[in-house]
Every structure is written in C-alpha cells, then in structure tokens.
Design an enzyme around this catalytic site. Structure first.
Site, PDB file in Angstrom:
ATOM      1  N   GLU A 150       0.874  -1.106  -0.135  1.00  0.00           N
ATOM      2  CA  GLU A 150       0.091   0.165  -0.046  1.00  0.00           C
ATOM      3  C   GLU A 150       0.933   1.264   0.089  1.00  0.00           C
ATOM      4  O   GLU A 150       1.436   1.675   0.900  1.00  0.00           O
ATOM      5  CB  GLU A 150      -0.669   0.026   1.119  1.00  0.00           C
ATOM      6  CG  GLU A 150      -1.817   1.195   1.298  1.00  0.00           C
ATOM      7  CD  GLU A 150      -2.611   1.218   2.643  1.00  0.00           C
ATOM      8  OE1 GLU A 150      -3.562   2.083   2.628  1.00  0.00           O
ATOM      9  OE2 GLU A 150      -2.330   0.466   3.481  1.00  0.00           O
ATOM     10  N   GLU A 245     -12.464   2.440   4.929  1.00  0.00           N
ATOM     11  CA  GLU A 245     -11.665   2.135   6.297  1.00  0.00           C
ATOM     12  C   GLU A 245     -11.683   3.469   7.015  1.00  0.00           C
ATOM     13  O   GLU A 245     -11.465   4.607   6.147  1.00  0.00           O
ATOM     14  CB  GLU A 245     -10.178   1.734   5.741  1.00  0.00           C
ATOM     15  CG  GLU A 245      -9.112   1.961   6.981  1.00  0.00           C
ATOM     16  CD  GLU A 245      -7.636   1.566   6.288  1.00  0.00           C
ATOM     17  OE1 GLU A 245      -7.015   1.123   6.920  1.00  0.00           O
ATOM     18  OE2 GLU A 245      -7.538   2.794   5.396  1.00  0.00           O
TER      19      GLU A 245
END
Length: 287
Positions: A150, A245
């Site tokens: 990520e 998220e």
C-alpha cells in the site's frame, strides 16, 4: 456498474481480538460483501475463532497489516528485519487458514518509521530482499495469496508513496505474487491523477483497493472523485473488493499515526453505512 464493497475492522476496533468476533457477522448484516480484518498482532490473532465466525457468513475475507519499529524491513538492524520476515510469514499462514487471497497494508517498512530523508538504495534493497523471502514462502505454501503493498502518504512513510513506486517494488521483488494496494485517502495527497494511478498498476499489478474519503470521513462527502476512480477500475478490469476504512478518535496508536482528532460520524459504523449508501449510488450511476 457493479462494485463489490467491503468494510475494514478498523471501523470498530484498533486491535482485533476474541472480543471483536461479533464484527464479522455485523459486517454482513450491514450489507457488505467483504471484510478486511486488520491484523496488528499476528502472534496473538485468534485465527481459528475467526475462521469459525467467517464460516457462518457468505463474506469474502481479506487481511491487512502494518509493520512497526520492531518489524521494520528497512531497519539498519538485521535482527529487526528478520523479525519482520517472521511476522509476515506468520501472516501468510493466517491468510491460508482464513482463505484470504489478499494481504495488504504497509507491509514493506515500519509504518511511521520516518528517516527524515528520501529512501536510500540500501533501504530499498533490504526491503526487497526481505519481501522476496516472504513472497517466495507464500508462493510455495499458499500460491493463491497476493501480497499487496500500500503506497501511503509522505507523513506515514518515506518508502512507497505512489502507485509507480508500488509497481516498481513489485517488479523488483519479482516473484509474481506481488501487487499494489491503492487507497483513495493517500492517493489524493500523492498522485496527480486517480485514473493515471489505476492505469499505472493496470490489471497485472492492481491487487486491492480502499475507498476512503480525502479527510477519512464519510466516503462520497468529500473531494475524492469516486466516479472517475470506479470508471478507471472498470477500464483496467479490476474485480476485487473496494473496502471502506476509517478510524475512531478514541483509538490510541492508530490516531497518533493517522492524526484523527475529530469524529466524522456519530460512530464508525455510521460512517461505514452512510459511505456504503453513497458509493453504491455513485457506482449505480455509471455504465
């Protein structure tokens, strides 16, 4: 346009333990198709109990993690790098047990372990070498798993900030089971184009997606161009989950890293539910 939406366990809890098993069924009840279980401490993660709860649902499960100062793959201390390798191999085993095919997050360096300088060639080589050992282990023991790196913003790492760097890292590891995990929150700070970032990854390297708002608030209420982003995902043939998220201001370690100082909804669950409704509406408006 059909998009498979999911939710991250961070919506409810900072460190997933046995007391949080109820989250799994709740995610399905709220209309999500995927749950992302954030595993902060693999050594104490209740794998078997989570597996049992997942079996009671139709949810797809994926996992994410973050390395820290004790497991940092770019630490000058070889023993710390070895700690990171062991932790990631443990996570591979956990993913195998759960049936997850994605291990995302900041899994290439210690999250928040900033040097105050651009990354060095040694840091790059150390991380790539360590990850290559982990990825080779995954390929041998659980070939269905993709390890997805990520890119996060410059305030959280100096190591991988953009899709281009993520793809370059995957190619450097070179094991064929490395992909990129894009997160809209980080992209708005580090990319020049949402479409461009998705196309940089392409179908070959885009492995996972988090659909977070630019301020980590309710998705669909801020600056992220979700219609453009979903269109780009469709264009490159991304078929994986798009997961919401965010974090609660009551969290301790996470908020220190993410700088979450105020509420964006009454509860994290409210944020996820309202965000899901907004994103479904946006996706439905697209061909």
């Amino acid at each position: 346009m059909k998009v498979k939406f999911g939710v991250d366990s961070f919506i409810w809890t900072e460190v997933f333990t046995e007391k949080d098993l109820w989250i799994i069924k709740k995610a399905e009840e709220l209309g999500f198709e995927t749950i992302d279980i954030a595993i902060a401490r693999p050594e104490s993660f209740p794998t078997e109990l989570v597996k049992q709860e997942l079996a009671k649902t139709n949810l797809q499960v994926v996992t994410t993690t973050t390395l820290n100062a004790e497991t940092n793959l770019i630490s000058p201390d070889e023993n710390i790098r070895k700690n990171g390798i062991r932790a990631l191999k443990k996570l591979v085993d956990i993913n195998k047990e759960l049936g997850s095919t994605i291990l995302g997050g900041v899994n290439y360096a210690g999250w928040g372990c900033l040097s105050g300088k651009p990354k060095t060639e040694k840091e790059w080589n150390d991380s790539v070498s360590a990850m290559r050992e982990v990825a080779a282990y995954a390929k041998e023991t659980y070939p269905e798993l993709n390890i997805c790196v990520e890119p996060v913003n410059r305030f959280e790492t100096h190591f991988i900030n953009t899709a281009e760097e993520g793809v370059r890292y995957c190619k450097a590891v070179g094991t064929g089971n490395m992909k990129v995990h894009l997160d809209c929150f980080h992209m708005i700070r580090e990319e020049t184009s949402y479409t461009g970032a998705v196309e940089t990854c392409g179908k070959e390297y885009l492995g996972y997606v988090h659909v977070c708002e630019n301020n980590r608030g309710i998705p669909g209420t801020g600056l992220v161009p979700f219609a453009e982003f979903f269109t780009a995902l469709k264009k490159v043939g991304y078929e994986g989950p798009c997961v919401i998220e965010s974090f609660d201001p009551s969290f301790e370690e996470l908020n220190g890293q993410c700088a979450i100082w105020r509420k964006f909804a009454e509860t994290g669950e409210d944020l996820a539910v309202e965000g899901l409704a907004n994103l479904k509406k946006i996706a439905a408006s697209l061909a």
